[in-house]
Design an enzyme around this catalytic site. Structure first.
Site, mmCIF file in Angstrom:
data_model
loop_
_atom_site.group_PDB
_atom_site.id
_atom_site.type_symbol
_atom_site.label_atom_id
_atom_site.label_comp_id
_atom_site.label_asym_id
_atom_site.label_seq_id
_atom_site.Cartn_x
_atom_site.Cartn_y
_atom_site.Cartn_z
ATOM 1 N N CYS A 189 0.836 -1.025 -0.006
ATOM 2 C CA CYS A 189 -0.062 0.058 0.008
ATOM 3 C C CYS A 189 1.049 1.325 0.114
ATOM 4 C CB CYS A 189 -1.104 -0.096 1.176
ATOM 5 S SG CYS A 189 -1.656 -1.510 1.631
ATOM 6 N N ARG A 218 1.578 1.726 -5.893
ATOM 7 C CA ARG A 218 1.718 0.555 -4.849
ATOM 8 C C ARG A 218 0.256 -0.078 -4.563
ATOM 9 N NH1 ARG A 218 6.406 1.788 -2.029
ATOM 10 N NH2 ARG A 218 5.767 0.667 -0.402
ATOM 11 N N TRP A 228 -3.984 -1.724 -1.169
ATOM 12 C CA TRP A 228 -3.534 -3.277 -1.966
ATOM 13 C C TRP A 228 -4.159 -4.240 -0.896
ATOM 14 C CZ3 TRP A 228 -0.075 -7.668 -1.943
ATOM 15 C CH2 TRP A 228 -0.449 -8.390 -3.223
ATOM 16 N N ASN A 285 1.027 0.132 6.198
ATOM 17 C CA ASN A 285 1.169 -0.664 5.139
ATOM 18 C C ASN A 285 2.027 -2.020 5.656
ATOM 19 O OD1 ASN A 285 2.501 -1.867 2.771
ATOM 20 N ND2 ASN A 285 3.743 -0.559 2.506
ATOM 21 N N GLY A 286 1.764 -3.219 5.245
ATOM 22 C CA GLY A 286 2.557 -4.410 5.870
ATOM 23 C C GLY A 286 1.322 -5.519 6.078
ATOM 24 N N GLU A 290 9.175 -14.243 -19.983
ATOM 25 C CA GLU A 290 8.894 -12.927 -19.560
ATOM 26 C C GLU A 290 7.631 -12.329 -20.499
ATOM 27 O OE1 GLU A 290 9.239 -11.068 -17.425
ATOM 28 O OE2 GLU A 290 8.777 -9.020 -18.285
ATOM 29 N N LYS A 313 4.221 -10.772 -18.947
ATOM 30 C CA LYS A 313 3.828 -9.481 -19.471
ATOM 31 C C LYS A 313 2.297 -9.552 -19.940
ATOM 32 C CE LYS A 313 5.980 -7.151 -18.158
ATOM 33 N NZ LYS A 313 6.921 -7.830 -17.101
ATOM 34 N N GLU A 316 -0.055 -10.509 -17.001
ATOM 35 C CA GLU A 316 -0.602 -9.561 -16.147
ATOM 36 C C GLU A 316 -1.235 -8.146 -16.500
ATOM 37 O OE1 GLU A 316 2.927 -7.516 -13.980
ATOM 38 O OE2 GLU A 316 4.166 -8.113 -15.755
ATOM 39 N N HIS A 349 5.847 -32.654 -25.170
ATOM 40 C CA HIS A 349 5.666 -33.630 -24.066
ATOM 41 C C HIS A 349 4.362 -33.366 -23.371
ATOM 42 C CE1 HIS A 349 9.658 -35.273 -24.847
ATOM 43 N NE2 HIS A 349 9.922 -34.153 -24.892
ATOM 44 N N LYS A 351 2.970 -2.438 -7.794
ATOM 45 C CA LYS A 351 4.284 -2.224 -8.343
ATOM 46 C C LYS A 351 5.470 -3.058 -7.681
ATOM 47 C CE LYS A 351 7.326 -0.959 -11.232
ATOM 48 N NZ LYS A 351 7.505 -1.590 -12.797
HETATM 49 C C1 AGP Z 1 6.594 -7.366 -13.308
HETATM 50 O O1 AGP Z 1 6.022 -7.179 -14.555
HETATM 51 C C2 AGP Z 1 5.829 -7.856 -12.272
HETATM 52 N N1 AGP Z 1 5.184 -6.176 -12.051
HETATM 53 C C3 AGP Z 1 6.480 -8.350 -10.905
HETATM 54 O O2 AGP Z 1 6.500 -9.625 -11.279
HETATM 55 C C4 AGP Z 1 7.653 -7.872 -10.398
HETATM 56 O O3 AGP Z 1 8.779 -8.184 -11.520
HETATM 57 C C5 AGP Z 1 8.011 -8.550 -9.066
HETATM 58 O O4 AGP Z 1 6.949 -8.364 -8.251
HETATM 59 C C6 AGP Z 1 9.473 -8.296 -8.542
HETATM 60 O O5 AGP Z 1 9.408 -7.171 -8.252
HETATM 61 P P1 AGP Z 1 10.815 -6.209 -7.902
HETATM 62 O O6 AGP Z 1 11.736 -6.478 -9.231
HETATM 63 O O7 AGP Z 1 10.687 -4.987 -7.190
HETATM 64 O O8 AGP Z 1 11.270 -7.083 -6.662
#
Ligand code: AGP
Length: 589
Positions: free
Chosen positions: A2, A27, A71, A95-96, A462, A466, A469, A485, A584
């Site tokens: 958050c 966040r 969040w 936050n936590g 990757e 992308k 998400e 397989h 993020k």
């Molecule tokens: C990537 O597009 C995502 N937002 C997520 O997987 C991110 O890479 C992951 O949470 C790791 O975050 P960081 O690099 O800040 O540790």
């Protein structure tokens, strides 16, 4: 995670809080709220949804306030669970994650206390209210001593209406002066300004803020002196500059980011004693999450091929619960854009306890991971606002490839050239705009598959993340040789399959997997540097990327996949910058 913000000073608090929350919205954006006090009364406005939902509260009167953008972890997405939380004369934002919240709540319920939310955060408000005997700082310290887990707290008490008390344990918090008073926020982006003096709270530290004073304390109650952090204003700010979304802007920044990341690595490496560590390095363990994990996989292929040093890559959340074998001569590399990912930090703490040397590849300065590492290799991606990592991924790759080049030199080996990638990336972005013609095949698809071998398989993972998400389309990245397989059973007519082909000696084998998918009706898309494959009947469309050493090709081959995800997300009516359910940086476990 958050975003939290607080202010006490001469100016009206509400506009400062709301503007700060916009900067912290990346966040978490499930719900939002502010509480403002004019010294006599406390006004609270809380809504579900984005920060814009509380624009109506901008006119609230009062020069002290706290705010929160959420969040969701404990408790669903609704107004009751939105912060700030209040109990008796105490109001706070958090936050936590409080791991013993349920136990604490049971005890409080047995004492007849009533709760209005399902959150762990509200439990903290009850503890502080119960501990309050006229001094908020003592009540907060006493309550925090009972908490297990992580917290960044900003607390207000109506009996001390010109004070804010802050506490930090494994969730980031920056406090300081600015905006005609004192400010506190989850990170620099919400409070960095020309005349601000800002400090980063460490774990177990507290701060008491008033309009004219900031005092820092340990949990023992002893006062401590802290040094302000130096910050680069440019880094903290980021506006759209005419782009529709941050993600598209941040992809365009990749060429510059590659140049800066390589330049910075060279500067840092030359001026550090990290070289001595590399002389003794015989094993490498890489720890990361999400996209950073994928850049770690790319780094493994490069380091093993170039340096002949064994590399293991671990998902941080798995590593932290394991009992890893770290021989002497082991270097642990932790990769994290934010430097705040809880799983990665926990994994690094474990590796440190086992005596490993920690190098961190981090983008955000002064983040928690930078304070844990023995050496920090900063990427130069600048602030990345979009939740989906793009330029930070390419920056991580350039930094890790530069590391591989340096390690090779120390080991008496030579790496392929890393020159010219800025220009190649610029060209790749331009060539990749053609993926917009691919989007109709993805928008309505049931699922999509990305396949490759070697470093191309890492890129496939990757590309799939992308797409998942930000477009919410089920997708899988796969080793091309593995398709037959099992997963091949999922290929139906028109299933989109993206193949990445950048290494000559295994290209034909990847194309075999393409034929297998095509013969079952798949629609084939290609990202390759070999023109001869682009014209094949099986290939619906392709992006021909500039040639480069195959071991470094993910720096370029990821770009068309980033753009494919972006355009598909927009076509599906999503906000690519703030995808649902995500944040993020995940500072909770
Ligand atoms: C990537 O597009 C995502 N937002 C997520 O997987 C991110 O890479 C992951 O949470 C790791 O975050 P960081 O690099 O800040 O540790």
């Amino acid at each position: 995670m958050c975003g939290i913000v607080g202010y006490v000073g001469k100016r009206q608090a509400a506009p400062i809080l709301i503007d700060g929350l916009y900067q912290l919205e990346y966040r978490g954006y499930d719900s939002v709220g502010i509480a403002v006090s004019d010294g006599n009364s406390l006004e609270i406005v809380k809504k579900t949804g984005r920060v814009r939902e509380i624009e109506g509260a901008r006119g609230l009167r009062g020069t002290l306030g706290i705010g929160h953008t959420r969040w969701a972890t404990h408790g669903g997405i609704n107004v009751e669970n939105a912060h700030p939380h209040t109990y008796q004369r105490i109001t706070l934002v958090h936050n936590g994650i409080i791991e013993n919240a349920q136990k604490l709540k049971q005890d409080l319920l047995q004492r007849g206390e009533i709760f209005s939310s399902e959150t762990d955060s509200e439990v903290i408000a009850h503890l502080i209210a119960d501990a309050y005997r006229g001094d908020l700082l003592s009540a907060v310290m006493e309550s925090c001593a009972r908490l297990d887990g992580s917290y960044a707290l900003v607390v207000f008490c109506e009996d001390e209406p010109r004070k804010l008390v802050c506490a930090r344990m494994r969730s980031p918090l920056v406090v300081g002066t600015g905006k005609g008073g004192a400010v506190v926020a989850s990170d620099l982006s919400a409070v960095a300004e020309k005349d601000a003096t800002l400090y980063s709270l460490n774990d177990g530290e507290f701060a008491q803020l008033s309009e004219t004073e900031i005092d820092f304390y340990r949990s023992s109650g002893d006062k401590i002196n802290k040094f302000p952090i130096a910050f680069d204003l440019e880094e903290g700010n980021s506006d759209l500059k005419g782009y529709r979304h941050y993600m598209r802007k941040e992809i365009d920044e990749i060429p510059d980011v590659l140049r800066l990341s390589r330049q910075k690595f060279d500067e840092n490496f030359r001026n550090s004693d990290f070289c001595k560590v590399l002389c003794q390095t015989e094993y490498i363990h890489i720890i990361a999450c999400g996209t950073a994990y994928h850049s770690g996989l790319c780094a493994k292929t490069a380091i093993e091929r170039i340096c002949r040093i064994p590399v293991e890559v671990h998902v941080a959340s798995e590593f932290r619960d394991s009992d890893p074998i770290l021989q002497s001569g082991t270097l642990v590399i932790a990769i994290s854009q934010s430097g705040e990912t809880a799983d990665t930090i926990a994994a690094v703490r474990l590796a440190k306890r086992k005596g490993a040397y920690i190098a961190a590849v981090v983008n955000v300065k002064y983040s928690s991971l930078t304070r844990l590492a023995d050496t920090v290799l900063y990427t130069q991606a600048g602030r990345e606002v979009a939740v989906a990592a793009t330029k930070s991924f390419n920056a991580q790759l350039m930094t890790l490839y530069s590391f591989a080049e340096a390690l090779a030199a120390v080991k008496g080996r030579r790496a392929p050239s890393l020159n010219g990638f800025e220009r190649k990336a610029l060209r790749t972005i331009s060539l990749s705009e053609s993926v917009q013609s691919w989007v109709p095949y993805f928008v309505g698809a049931k699922s999509a598959y990305f396949i490759g071998r070697g470093e191309d398989m890492c890129t496939a993972l990757e590309g799939s993340l992308k797409l998942k998400e930000i477009s919410y389309l089920p997708s899988e990245g796969y080793a091309a040789g593995e398709l037959k397989h099992g997963t091949l059973a999922l290929i139906e007519p028109y299933t989109p399959v993206v193949a990445i082909v950048t290494r000559r000696e295994i290209a034909q084998k990847t194309m075999n997997a393409v034929h297998e998918a095509y013969s079952r009706g798949a629609t084939i898309f290609l990202v390759t540097c070999f023109e001869e494959y682009c014209g094949m009947d099986e290939v619906k469309a392709s992006v021909l990327i500039p040639k480069c050493p195959p071991v470094f090709s993910p720096v370029l081959s990821a770009i068309p996949l980033q753009l494919l995800a972006y355009y598909t997300s927009v076509a599906r009516g999503n906000d690519p910058d703030k995808p649902r359910n995500l944040a993020k940086s995940v500072t909770v476990e």
